[in-house]
Write a protein that holds these residues in place. Structure first.
Motif, PDB file in Angstrom:
ATOM      1  N   LEU A 167       0.843  -1.189   0.000  1.00  0.00           N
ATOM      2  CA  LEU A 167       0.000   0.000   0.000  1.00  0.00           C
ATOM      3  C   LEU A 167       0.886   1.250   0.000  1.00  0.00           C
ATOM      4  CD1 LEU A 167      -2.754  -1.036   2.580  1.00  0.00           C
ATOM      5  CD2 LEU A 167      -2.751  -1.298   0.078  1.00  0.00           C
ATOM      6  N   ALA A 168       0.306   2.352  -0.464  1.00  0.00           N
ATOM      7  CA  ALA A 168       1.064   3.612  -0.523  1.00  0.00           C
ATOM      8  C   ALA A 168       1.570   4.003   0.865  1.00  0.00           C
ATOM      9  CB  ALA A 168       0.180   4.719  -1.089  1.00  0.00           C
ATOM     10  N   ASN A 169       0.782   3.729   1.888  1.00  0.00           N
ATOM     11  CA  ASN A 169       1.185   4.105   3.251  1.00  0.00           C
ATOM     12  C   ASN A 169       2.506   3.455   3.620  1.00  0.00           C
ATOM     13  OD1 ASN A 169      -1.803   3.479   2.840  1.00  0.00           O
ATOM     14  ND2 ASN A 169      -1.872   5.107   4.383  1.00  0.00           N
ATOM     15  N   GLN A 170       2.626   2.163   3.302  1.00  0.00           N
ATOM     16  CA  GLN A 170       3.870   1.473   3.627  1.00  0.00           C
ATOM     17  C   GLN A 170       5.036   2.018   2.783  1.00  0.00           C
ATOM     18  OE1 GLN A 170       3.911  -2.832   3.171  1.00  0.00           O
ATOM     19  NE2 GLN A 170       5.806  -2.994   4.359  1.00  0.00           N
ATOM     20  N   ALA A 171       4.754   2.311   1.529  1.00  0.00           N
ATOM     21  CA  ALA A 171       5.803   2.852   0.658  1.00  0.00           C
ATOM     22  C   ALA A 171       6.302   4.193   1.194  1.00  0.00           C
ATOM     23  CB  ALA A 171       5.270   3.012  -0.760  1.00  0.00           C
ATOM     24  N   LEU A 172       5.379   5.016   1.678  1.00  0.00           N
ATOM     25  CA  LEU A 172       5.763   6.319   2.242  1.00  0.00           C
ATOM     26  C   LEU A 172       6.646   6.120   3.478  1.00  0.00           C
ATOM     27  CD1 LEU A 172       2.256   7.963   1.815  1.00  0.00           C
ATOM     28  CD2 LEU A 172       4.345   8.833   0.738  1.00  0.00           C
ATOM     29  N   GLU A 173       6.263   5.188   4.337  1.00  0.00           N
ATOM     30  CA  GLU A 173       7.069   4.839   5.523  1.00  0.00           C
ATOM     31  C   GLU A 173       8.472   4.409   5.109  1.00  0.00           C
ATOM     32  OE1 GLU A 173       6.469   4.875   8.709  1.00  0.00           O
ATOM     33  OE2 GLU A 173       4.413   4.260   9.233  1.00  0.00           O
ATOM     34  N   LEU A 174       8.523   3.552   4.097  1.00  0.00           N
ATOM     35  CA  LEU A 174       9.826   3.033   3.653  1.00  0.00           C
ATOM     36  C   LEU A 174      10.696   4.146   3.082  1.00  0.00           C
ATOM     37  CD1 LEU A 174       8.588  -0.318   2.058  1.00  0.00           C
ATOM     38  CD2 LEU A 174      10.074  -0.093   4.068  1.00  0.00           C
ATOM     39  N   MET A 175      10.087   5.062   2.350  1.00  0.00           N
ATOM     40  CA  MET A 175      10.861   6.179   1.784  1.00  0.00           C
ATOM     41  C   MET A 175      11.366   7.098   2.899  1.00  0.00           C
ATOM     42  SD  MET A 175      11.128   5.604  -1.424  1.00  0.00           S
ATOM     43  CE  MET A 175      11.796   7.153  -2.065  1.00  0.00           C
ATOM     44  N   LEU A 176      10.545   7.303   3.928  1.00  0.00           N
ATOM     45  CA  LEU A 176      11.001   8.118   5.074  1.00  0.00           C
ATOM     46  C   LEU A 176      12.149   7.412   5.789  1.00  0.00           C
ATOM     47  CD1 LEU A 176       7.514   9.342   6.379  1.00  0.00           C
ATOM     48  CD2 LEU A 176       9.294  10.756   5.314  1.00  0.00           C
ATOM     49  N   GLY A 177      12.065   6.088   5.872  1.00  0.00           N
ATOM     50  CA  GLY A 177      13.139   5.300   6.478  1.00  0.00           C
ATOM     51  C   GLY A 177      14.437   5.430   5.696  1.00  0.00           C
ATOM     52  N   LEU A 178      14.331   5.431   4.370  1.00  0.00           N
ATOM     53  CA  LEU A 178      15.521   5.577   3.520  1.00  0.00           C
ATOM     54  C   LEU A 178      16.127   6.973   3.682  1.00  0.00           C
ATOM     55  CD1 LEU A 178      14.281   3.682   0.322  1.00  0.00           C
ATOM     56  CD2 LEU A 178      16.201   3.012   1.800  1.00  0.00           C
ATOM     57  N   GLU A 179      15.274   7.972   3.856  1.00  0.00           N
ATOM     58  CA  GLU A 179      15.761   9.333   4.095  1.00  0.00           C
ATOM     59  C   GLU A 179      16.545   9.392   5.417  1.00  0.00           C
ATOM     60  OE1 GLU A 179      15.499  12.351   2.236  1.00  0.00           O
ATOM     61  OE2 GLU A 179      16.922  12.958   3.780  1.00  0.00           O
ATOM     62  N   ARG A 180      16.010   8.754   6.463  1.00  0.00           N
ATOM     63  CA  ARG A 180      16.733   8.742   7.747  1.00  0.00           C
ATOM     64  C   ARG A 180      18.094   8.075   7.587  1.00  0.00           C
ATOM     65  NH1 ARG A 180      11.454   7.908   9.664  1.00  0.00           N
ATOM     66  NH2 ARG A 180      11.664   5.643   9.653  1.00  0.00           N
ATOM     67  N   LYS A 181      18.132   7.040   6.739  1.00  0.00           N
ATOM     68  CA  LYS A 181      19.376   6.283   6.573  1.00  0.00           C
ATOM     69  C   LYS A 181      20.405   7.023   5.706  1.00  0.00           C
ATOM     70  CE  LYS A 181      20.776   1.519   5.503  1.00  0.00           C
ATOM     71  NZ  LYS A 181      20.271   0.223   4.992  1.00  0.00           N
ATOM     72  N   TYR A 182      19.949   7.639   4.613  1.00  0.00           N
ATOM     73  CA  TYR A 182      20.906   8.208   3.648  1.00  0.00           C
ATOM     74  C   TYR A 182      20.992   9.740   3.683  1.00  0.00           C
ATOM     75  CZ  TYR A 182      21.004   3.462   1.821  1.00  0.00           C
ATOM     76  OH  TYR A 182      21.155   2.103   1.695  1.00  0.00           O
ATOM     77  N   SER A 183      19.994  10.366   4.284  1.00  0.00           N
ATOM     78  CA  SER A 183      20.030  11.813   4.575  1.00  0.00           C
ATOM     79  C   SER A 183      20.450  12.720   3.419  1.00  0.00           C
ATOM     80  CB  SER A 183      20.982  12.065   5.753  1.00  0.00           C
ATOM     81  OG  SER A 183      20.636  11.241   6.833  1.00  0.00           O
ATOM     82  N   ARG A 184      19.895  12.493   2.231  1.00  0.00           N
ATOM     83  CA  ARG A 184      20.218  13.403   1.135  1.00  0.00           C
ATOM     84  C   ARG A 184      19.175  14.511   1.009  1.00  0.00           C
ATOM     85  NH1 ARG A 184      22.025   9.383  -3.727  1.00  0.00           N
ATOM     86  NH2 ARG A 184      22.129  11.339  -4.876  1.00  0.00           N
ATOM     87  N   GLY A 185      18.248  14.546   1.958  1.00  0.00           N
ATOM     88  CA  GLY A 185      17.281  15.642   1.998  1.00  0.00           C
ATOM     89  C   GLY A 185      16.309  15.661   0.830  1.00  0.00           C
ATOM     90  N   VAL A 186      15.880  14.509   0.385  1.00  0.00           N
ATOM     91  CA  VAL A 186      14.957  14.497  -0.755  1.00  0.00           C
ATOM     92  C   VAL A 186      13.550  14.016  -0.418  1.00  0.00           C
ATOM     93  CG1 VAL A 186      16.752  14.286  -2.512  1.00  0.00           C
ATOM     94  CG2 VAL A 186      15.771  12.222  -1.520  1.00  0.00           C
ATOM     95  N   PHE A 187      13.359  13.466   0.782  1.00  0.00           N
ATOM     96  CA  PHE A 187      12.014  12.974   1.102  1.00  0.00           C
ATOM     97  C   PHE A 187      11.749  13.101   2.603  1.00  0.00           C
ATOM     98  CE2 PHE A 187       8.424  10.133   1.571  1.00  0.00           C
ATOM     99  CZ  PHE A 187       7.719  10.387   0.399  1.00  0.00           C
ATOM    100  N   SER A 188      10.823  13.991   2.951  1.00  0.00           N
ATOM    101  CA  SER A 188      10.469  14.163   4.364  1.00  0.00           C
ATOM    102  C   SER A 188       8.956  14.163   4.493  1.00  0.00           C
ATOM    103  CB  SER A 188      11.017  15.495   4.872  1.00  0.00           C
ATOM    104  OG  SER A 188      10.184  16.560   4.408  1.00  0.00           O
ATOM    105  N   GLY A 189       8.466  14.312   5.700  1.00  0.00           N
ATOM    106  CA  GLY A 189       7.025  14.382   5.925  1.00  0.00           C
ATOM    107  C   GLY A 189       6.390  15.574   5.235  1.00  0.00           C
ATOM    108  N   ARG A 190       7.215  16.576   4.856  1.00  0.00           N
ATOM    109  CA  ARG A 190       6.685  17.773   4.187  1.00  0.00           C
ATOM    110  C   ARG A 190       6.751  17.692   2.660  1.00  0.00           C
ATOM    111  NH1 ARG A 190       5.000  21.924   6.525  1.00  0.00           N
ATOM    112  NH2 ARG A 190       5.721  23.400   4.971  1.00  0.00           N
TER     113      ARG A 190
END
Lengths: 256, 256
Positions: A167-190
């Motif tokens: 589901l999209a919800n899980q995909a959004l969670e996973l993308m936020l997780g990848l942002e926390r891990k790689y921190s390139r500033g491309v995907f946040s809650g905003r």
């Protein structure tokens, strides 16, 4: 079979009716389409449903029948988007069996139409895999696309064998997780994102909002896809507001 | 209307038969499809063909009829790929007219299937305009895609009003001209390219070779499209050789 219950092109119906054998597979994509039963009724004939194992490892029977007769293989969406199809087609051609494609609707071009985002501004797409098979790939593709101001289509993992579609919800969670891990500033809650649920179905849903907001939204049954817009033209911004209910502020930040 | 004479999805046929009015436009894309006469026969009803001027500048009549009834607008390929369609849809929604899309085959996903190139490896596409309206854009897009190892789809200019569709040969010439002008070393006579002629038609033609060789080839009537591959996977290389007759040497240079 295209997108939706009646996404099949007239040419596809005609070929399937005239063929000696009709196979269909339902595992390369979770389209909100026909069930095997409905497909049989639509064609008014027997359809042999093939699974991944048969198509990838033991296509001998299919090829054998294609040598002496006309064989049709029906697939979800547009044919040959899955590597499996290309592999089968190459095997056939190597054995002297002539193949032809009948093109149909695909999520790849449908997302542009549904969201109003312009198709020539999409960078390469990526798939978000289930967490038991993690990959930085969707995050990397998104980062590269964003750097070029391009939109990114994220397809969500689907495992027919386990009857699981992300589901999209899980995909959004996973993308936020990848942002926390790689921190390139491309995907946040905003980050502004667009969820497309059930493209091609009567109850298709297209919703644009900030990722944090989308995370808490129920989009109904799969299939879902996700688009992360890059820079927006004025008309794209308008389209996201009118067609997908995007908040004015989030859209304005991306006007370029 | 999708691609080809019978590219229309079953759902499209159904909606067109039930609608109060059916419009069709044939100018946003040069698909090898239906003539207006064949379309009328296929639907068994009157179809009003609209030109660019009506659709873009004077869609008042269309919107008025959509207020009290069901209006279908048939377009070549997949709907909403053209900005004109998005604009009309936004006007309708702003006036409280609900709109829906029926997805169909598009050159955007068909090229991957026809060439065997993988769809997730395509960067953004570009259009090669006629020389009286020159633009460095297709060359720039190609250069950026190549730097990322991505494939590039180049659509060729089409002017319905003048009944002119660019041939692949001219597009190749124009790309070579852009290389001479900008010298980024991304397109020469030795570059592997794929010409796709008449996608969706019975006499579709897919031919991969070096640009210099393709330049001298006759691909028959339009529409033509051009793909410039980036890095190739093993199976993509196989596909280009088997499905498009690519020379071994040119393909091997791109294996990555």
């Amino acid at each position: 079979m295209g997108l939706g219950k009646k996404g099949m092109p007239l040419k596809g119906l005609e070929e399937a009716k005239q063929a000696d054998v009709v196979y269909a597979e339902f595992y390369t994509s979770a389209t909100p389409g026909l069930s095997p039963e409905e497909l049989g009724e639509l064609l008014g004939r027997r359809v042999e449903v093939v699974n991944r194992k048969t198509l990838e490892e033991a296509p001998g029977e299919i090829l054998r029948r294609a040598k002496d007769g006309r064989v049709v293989l029906l697939v979800p969406g547009d044919p040959m988007v899955a590597t499996t199809h290309v592999d089968l087609r190459l095997r056939a051609e190597r054995e002297g069996i002539r193949t032809r494609l009948i093109h149909a609707g695909s999520i790849l071009s449908a997302v542009a139409g549904l969201s109003g985002l312009q198709s020539y501004k999409f960078g390469p797409l990526a798939t978000v895999p289930f967490p038991d098979n993690p990959s930085p790939r969707p995050y990397e593709v998104l980062a590269e696309n964003k750097a070029r101001g391009l939109h990114t289509l994220l397809l969500l993992d689907f495992r027919a064998e386990e009857n699981r579609a992300m589901l999209a919800n899980q995909a959004l969670e996973l993308m936020l997780g990848l942002e926390r891990k790689y921190s390139r500033g491309v995907f946040s809650g905003r980050t502004l994102a667009v969820v497309i649920a059930r493209a091609g179905a009567e109850d298709v849903l297209v919703k644009a909002s900030r990722a944090g907001e989308l995370l808490r939204t129920d989009f109904g049954p799969p299939p879902h896809s996700l688009v992360v817009p890059g820079k927006l033209h004025f008309m794209e911004a308008e389209a996201l507001k009118i067609l997908a209910g995007a908040p004015e502020g989030a859209v304005n930040e991306l006007l370029g």
